[in-house]
Design an enzyme around this catalytic site. Structure first.
Site, PDB file in Angstrom:
ATOM      1  N   ASP A 178     -14.610  -3.288  25.572  1.00  0.00           N
ATOM      2  CA  ASP A 178     -15.606  -4.781  25.530  1.00  0.00           C
ATOM      3  C   ASP A 178     -14.653  -5.410  24.172  1.00  0.00           C
ATOM      4  O   ASP A 178     -13.607  -5.258  23.935  1.00  0.00           O
ATOM      5  CB  ASP A 178     -16.774  -3.842  24.742  1.00  0.00           C
ATOM      6  CG  ASP A 178     -18.150  -4.768  25.223  1.00  0.00           C
ATOM      7  OD1 ASP A 178     -18.163  -5.826  24.074  1.00  0.00           O
ATOM      8  OD2 ASP A 178     -18.818  -4.544  25.905  1.00  0.00           O
ATOM      9  N   HIS A 194     -18.081 -10.253  26.593  1.00  0.00           N
ATOM     10  CA  HIS A 194     -17.806  -9.151  26.386  1.00  0.00           C
ATOM     11  C   HIS A 194     -16.341  -8.971  26.232  1.00  0.00           C
ATOM     12  O   HIS A 194     -15.770  -8.094  26.601  1.00  0.00           O
ATOM     13  CB  HIS A 194     -18.581  -8.186  27.018  1.00  0.00           C
ATOM     14  CG  HIS A 194     -20.183  -7.928  26.399  1.00  0.00           C
ATOM     15  ND1 HIS A 194     -20.310  -7.344  25.565  1.00  0.00           N
ATOM     16  CD2 HIS A 194     -21.060  -8.450  27.273  1.00  0.00           C
ATOM     17  CE1 HIS A 194     -21.544  -7.314  25.385  1.00  0.00           C
ATOM     18  NE2 HIS A 194     -22.139  -8.122  26.416  1.00  0.00           N
ATOM     19  N   GLU A 234     -24.641 -11.540  29.923  1.00  0.00           N
ATOM     20  CA  GLU A 234     -24.651 -12.056  28.535  1.00  0.00           C
ATOM     21  C   GLU A 234     -23.693 -12.972  28.107  1.00  0.00           C
ATOM     22  O   GLU A 234     -23.126 -13.145  27.059  1.00  0.00           O
ATOM     23  CB  GLU A 234     -24.606 -11.024  27.333  1.00  0.00           C
ATOM     24  CG  GLU A 234     -25.826  -9.628  27.526  1.00  0.00           C
ATOM     25  CD  GLU A 234     -25.788  -8.878  26.384  1.00  0.00           C
ATOM     26  OE1 GLU A 234     -27.103  -8.608  25.844  1.00  0.00           O
ATOM     27  OE2 GLU A 234     -24.903  -8.382  25.681  1.00  0.00           O
TER      28      GLU A 234
END
Lengths: 595, 595
Positions: A218, A271, A342
């Site tokens: 990440d 990410h 996201e």
């Protein structure tokens, strides 16, 4: 009339349950006990007889035989009637029924139809077991089904009165309801040791979960060594916190030997920061920005540290291509997880190329930008023959499109999105955060955050949930009772390939990973294998699972795995003593609306 | 003007913090670093020189020296300015400052005023440490203060550049704000192994907690062997789940060697069933009743299994007397915890003597009944010279009275009750569930309970809190920020003897106990030792504790204790990168109203 039938069927069900002490978890799809009485198994000299030599099955048998011998397991308690109520029909005393007529079984005869079927999404995991006084025979479509038969037998052979026995003759037909039965672990926020990953695989195998999804990296760290870009692991947390190629190869073999697929995830384009930035800092937008959730209009990500791939930088696709070439060599699974969750527009305020692209045509949106990424990246991801992709649902929910025949969507935002995605024709894996996120309920982890302070105990997203965005903690009951194909037509339900519990690791590392996953994940193991409802009545069988999951937890502790206790031991050894409702059908009644 | 002063004081504070890497937890009351630069410690040949031989201190030193040598600890990160902000004044580089002028210190000179002071409530734990280039000297009022000096030094001696050093000359004056700094564990609902209890003592000692309150038994099991009534442990969960007398004796010695008192609790008259019933079933009312929270008008207890002492049965007091005689021999502490929580009237519907007593005079209430118990039992508990009692606050909140000079009340029902109790003149230990209950937030544990099902996510005490009565999980920040003497006059505050975090064990046993307690309990360790606010500004120092508690957790893991991770490691090694507010004084502002 219907009520009477229902009461009868419940009594019958309970009668079946109490007839023998053991009941495997997950419950088999179809199990019929006989009346021959206990069948002795000569465990010390037990062998398997295969219709063709197979090391994987032979090794699995040696492991499982070892567990049976070292544990000498006998369940301390199993499902039975509440002691102070008018008794339900009770079992004949087990020991009284035991009979030395039989010299004991020393061979498990296993017949596998197809020894060569690879462990891939949708492989046939069907098996049957027939136990009679004269022997145990297994038929399995593949070695993966045969493996499952061995873990079922492992749970059924108990040590009673100085003998290994199966309590009665029995016939089982078993096959999973869903091909993808998964667990997500996250080695990007915090590292998880190879030994602890193996521990998860061990327990998955025992509970028939078959898909270990590893969110490898990440923005915070990149622990996966790749030869193509050795500099990636400059962003590992330390030299000890790297998965070397040999670790990965060994883990894949370890998992495969236990019937577990490893599905790697490299999250992109959001990410993304750690690792990538070591290859070329220009790959990453906003990686050094303040994440700015205090001034949300300037925010660059949903959690720190921020960072996303610059999707208009040509080298981004060159790097993706190189990375997926090596991943394709390393990981044998046909399915790769490409992330895709996201994407945060604010991050691209730090990319002059993106800002120029948006300015060049004022009708362009961030959804258009995401489509630019998808149109370039997905062909790269799909270069390897036969590959399928899993992607988080976010971009499709935002209006982007991806090829339905090669991309499976993983739904996490909430139970309400599953119908929306299958309605659009996508295959779906369900990981709805409101039921399947194992990391919820431990408070938050963001620092310098007044939400943890005792300033307003009643305000939502404040102390009322301890700063945790997905409070409360997901109990095994909440996991089990989630009908993740509810409100779908039969045809739509075919698009649901399975489900996955997720343990994100902001507050997880090797010290706590097993305690946080188990035994809760076993509730999903059963709901994805044989369902969460009684196949005859359609009622939730949460009460039936209770004693089995408590027993499964004790079994894990006996094997050396530190699974969490769910109840005072008193409640385990005294079935129903800790029930809230004396009414044993209350859960059926509450669950009825979902049948 | 005030604002400017405040900014300066914060900058000064930060300058002090960044001058050296280490900062002990709990923060000393007064610590002043010098400017001599790093002071080398010859750890391999380090000895202590005591003003009188003392095995306890010599042994503690050997243990602590062993930890320092085996860990070679150097903190991976410590408090410092946020990297992307305009930098605060930064520290001189440590390694550059290191200087081989000194041959290294090999002796810690320890002067203890009173070697004989017993480890009891209120013993003087004061110590000073002076580290100069020429030596380390400690002055302590008692050996218990001297023990604390050693754990402080343990945290201050780090391994840097192939040398053990203390980073600079330093003077410390230190003493606790509160004499009772506690942790409660519960071995009644589930057993906790002796080894795991020792682990708690180890970490308590390292964080200067000094009171281990063991809730030994409950209605569900009785694991404590007593010679007087060997039959008590017939209600242990198994032969392996018993504390033998030798276990207890060894635990007491183990704890005492680490400056930790063990305070035993035998809960009465409620929470009583297991064990007692083996002596005489007539001691217990309602022990075999349905607890009936489904039909609450008939309820016999707040959690299963039910059971309370029959307080009108004369033998009850004979048994209490015998048990306390033996406990008084076994446990050296002057303080005993006598329970006293959650007496539930409904239980006594099962006692014909109680029903007759109530019927004999219709003005009699359950409060009167409780007073009958107190008036008979407390003199028995106080028979041993010098003994003090701790009792849960419940009966006093219900209108009962107990002798204020010999009974300390432990407050758990909520922060609002502390002022009420001290106003009445009682000494109080604060364990308010809304801040200090470590077991909250893991969902509920009652079986056959539709509250876990997904039937109404918004209803309170339902899925909204996962079935947990005291949701949410208590974060370390929430524990730390609780000003448990708020709204008290100085005189009233004198009645607060300290505080205690509690880990009730319905969902706890040896598999998870350490993970659930640590590092959260360290937040209480600091707030009870040196406070949760900067002594100069009065502002909450939560931000200051952040980096230290993250470091303390890593230190525990390095020592082999599986404490829970609080954040992604990225947040630990990059101070402030995971802050919610860029404004570093936001917590002060939120906390201001409580100064």
């Amino acid at each position: 009339m219907q009520l009477i039938l229902r009461v009868i069927s419940l009594l019958q069900l309970i009668a079946i349950i109490v007839a023998v002490k053991v009941s495997p978890l997950p419950a088999p799809r179809n199990i019929t006990w006989g009346t021959d009485g206990p069948i002795q198994i000569n465990v010390p000299s037990l062998t398997i007889q295969l219709n063709q030599d197979n090391n994987l099955l032979s090794d699995a048998f040696v492991r499982i035989k070892g567990s049976i011998e070292s544990l000498k397991w006998y369940p301390a308690a199993t499902e039975g009637p509440m002691s102070s109520m008018q008794p339900f029909p009770t079992a004949t005393n087990l020991k009284k029924r035991f009979d030395k007529r039989y010299s004991g079984i020393s061979t498990i005869e296993i017949n596998v139809d197809d020894f060569d079927a690879a462990l891939q999404l949708g492989v046939n995991e069907t098996y049957t077991i027939d136990v009679t006084p004269s022997g145990i025979s297994v038929n399995a479509a593949t070695i993966w089904g045969a493996l499952h038969s061995l873990t079922t037998l492992q749970q059924m052979i108990i040590y009673d009165n100085n003998n290994y026995i199966i309590e009665d003759s029995v016939s089982i037909w078993d096959a999973p309801l869903f091909p993808h039965r998964g667990l997500l672990i996250d080695t990007g926020r915090n590292f998880i040791s190879v030994a602890k990953i193996q521990e998860q695989i061990d327990i998955m195998s025992l509970s028939k979960l078959n898909s270990l999804h590893i969110h490898f990296e990440d923005t915070s760290s990149w622990p996966l060594y790749l030869e193509t870009y050795p500099e990636l692991t400059n962003d590992a947390y330390s030299a000890r916190e790297i998965y070397q190629t040999s670790d990965i190869v060994n883990l894949i073999i370890y998992a495969q030997n236990r019937g577990v697929r490893i599905i790697p995830e490299i999250d992109a384009p959001a990410h993304a920061r750690a690792g990538w930035q070591q290859i070329d800092p220009a790959l990453i937008a906003c990686g050094e920005s303040w994440w700015s959730n205090d001034v949300y209009s300037l925010a660059t990500s949903l959690e720190p540290p921020p960072g996303q791939l610059d999707v208009l930088y040509p080298k981004t696709y060159e790097v993706l291509d190189n990375i997926y070439q090596e991943l394709g060599t390393l990981f044998p699974d046909n399915v790769f997880h490409i992330g895709g969750d996201e994407i945060f527009g604010g991050c691209y305020n730090f990319s002059s190329t993106v800002q120029a692209w948006l300015a060049a045509n004022t009708s362009r949106t961030y959804t258009d930008l995401a489509q630019v990424y998808l149109d370039q990246a997905i062909p790269i991801y799909l270069q390897k023959q036969g590959r399928k992709l899993i992607m988080w649902e976010d971009m499709v929910l935002n209006g982007n499109t991806v090829p339905k025949d090669s991309v499976i969507l993983q739904s996490w935002n909430g139970a309400q999105y599953v119908p929306e995605l299958v309605e659009k024709g996508y295959d779906v894996i369900v990981s709805s955060a409101d039921h399947f996120y194992l990391d919820c309920g431990y408070g938050g982890w963001i620092t310098n955050d007044p939400r943890y302070l005792d300033i307003d105990a009643n305000e939502a997203f404040n102390n009322g949930n301890g700063g945790s965005w997905c409070n409360p903690y997901k109990t095994w009951q909440r996991i089990y009772d989630y009908d993740f194909t509810a409100n779908l037509t039969d045809e739509q339900a075919q698009h649901v390939l399975g489900a996955e519990v997720a343990l994100w690791s902001e507050q997880v590392d090797s010290a706590v990973v097993t305690q946080k996953i188990w035994p809760r994940a076993a509730a999903l193991a059963e709901s994805t294998w044989s369902g969460n409802r009684d196949p005859t009545t359609g009622y939730l069988r949460t009460t039936d699972l209770t004693q089995r999951i408590l027993n499964f937890r004790e079994y894990l502790v006996a094997l050396g795995y530190p699974a969490s206790p769910l109840v005072p031991k008193y409640c385990y050894v005294n079935p129903h003593a800790c029930d809230f409702y004396k009414n044993q059908t209350i859960l059926d009644e509450f669950g009825l609306h979902q049948t």
